[in-house]
Design an enzyme around this catalytic site. Structure first.
Site, mmCIF file in Angstrom:
data_model
loop_
_atom_site.group_PDB
_atom_site.id
_atom_site.type_symbol
_atom_site.label_atom_id
_atom_site.label_comp_id
_atom_site.label_asym_id
_atom_site.label_seq_id
_atom_site.Cartn_x
_atom_site.Cartn_y
_atom_site.Cartn_z
ATOM 1 N N GLU A 1 16.380 17.555 88.989
ATOM 2 C CA GLU A 1 16.035 17.904 87.608
ATOM 3 C C GLU A 1 15.448 19.301 87.608
ATOM 4 O O GLU A 1 14.371 19.524 88.173
ATOM 5 C CB GLU A 1 14.962 16.964 87.056
ATOM 6 N N ASP B 1 4.779 14.958 79.713
ATOM 7 C CA ASP B 1 4.451 15.270 81.096
ATOM 8 C C ASP B 1 2.946 15.282 81.328
ATOM 9 O O ASP B 1 2.168 15.622 80.442
ATOM 10 C CB ASP B 1 5.043 16.627 81.479
#
Length: 245
Positions: A34, A45
């Site tokens: 990724e 996140d």
């Protein structure tokens, strides 16, 4: 063989490092990479990835850096772009998705693009053989899980708990996993809170794991040289790959 997906923040601390790290990870057990697109408000996140995002932006990250990294990495390592929708939308999706395909990028992970809002882009993704990775979370109803995973491509991103990445919170994922697999044969990868200590438990019943904060923690250590960071990330990838298999 269960799969390992690794997240890194693109061009942090610089573009050449990201290329070297990505290629090293691909040689040390990482099946899919990724490439994170730095964003000012990465809401899904945890603090480590948020910090790396902000540092990358402070150092002058531009979208072209993602393209340049992808050009070097995607032909050698299965590559996805992970970012927030605004970053991609600003590039013009009608132009961007064919470009991703041309570079060899195989999919996008967009955590703030709900299933319903992604539907208008389905034809664009499919016609360019680029996957739009589906997310499912423990808060989703059985009906919604069925709807989201009915046409899932490449793998289903199973959010291991309701929260942000990197916290490592434990919970029983088996009932959730069962409800996903009941409605789809697409591989299910577990993300959020996966590290060397939790990977073996989290992968039970799943087909792979997605690891981000554990790698970013190493990359953020200013006491380490670039080569030491790459070595430690490579060692971590090997450990996790062994743990899940």
């Amino acid at each position: 063989m269960k799969k390992l997906v690794a997240y890194i923040t693109s061009a942090y601390p610089e573009k050449s490092f990201s290329i070297d790290l990505a290629l090293a990870l691909g040689e040390n057990g990482v099946d899919t990479l990724e490439l994170g697109v730095p964003f000012s408000d990465p809401v899904a996140d945890g603090p480590l990835i948020e910090k790396a995002n902000h540092k990358a932006l402070e150092l002058g990250f531009k979208f072209k850096h993602l393209l340049e990294i992808s050009e070097m990495v995607a032909p050698k390592v299965d590559t996805l772009w992970m970012g927030y929708f605004n970053s991609f939308y600003q590039q013009d999706m009608d132009r961007l998705i064919p470009l991703a395909s041309k570079l060899g990028v195989n999919g996008l992970i967009i955590p703030d693009l709900p299933h319903e809002e992604a539907l208008p882009y389905n034809k664009l993704f499919k016609s360019n053989n680029v996957s739009n990775i589906s997310f499912v979370a423990p808060t989703d109803s059985e009906e919604r899980i069925k709807e989201v995973v009915s046409d899932a491509q490449k793998f289903i991103y199973m959010v291991a708990y309701t929260g942000i990445t990197g916290s490592g919170q434990a919970e029983d994922l088996q009932p959730f996993l069962s409800s996903i697999k009941k409605h789809s044969d697409t591989p299910v990868y577990v993300g959020f809170g996966v590290n060397a200590a939790t990977a073996k438990e989290k992968v039970k019943g799943a087909d792979g794991v997605i690891v981000g904060s554990a790698f970013i923690d190493i990359i953020l250590k200013e006491s380490l040289s670039y080569s030491e960071k790459i070595l430690k990330c490579s060692e971590l990838a090997q450990i996790i790959k062994n743990e899940i298999n």
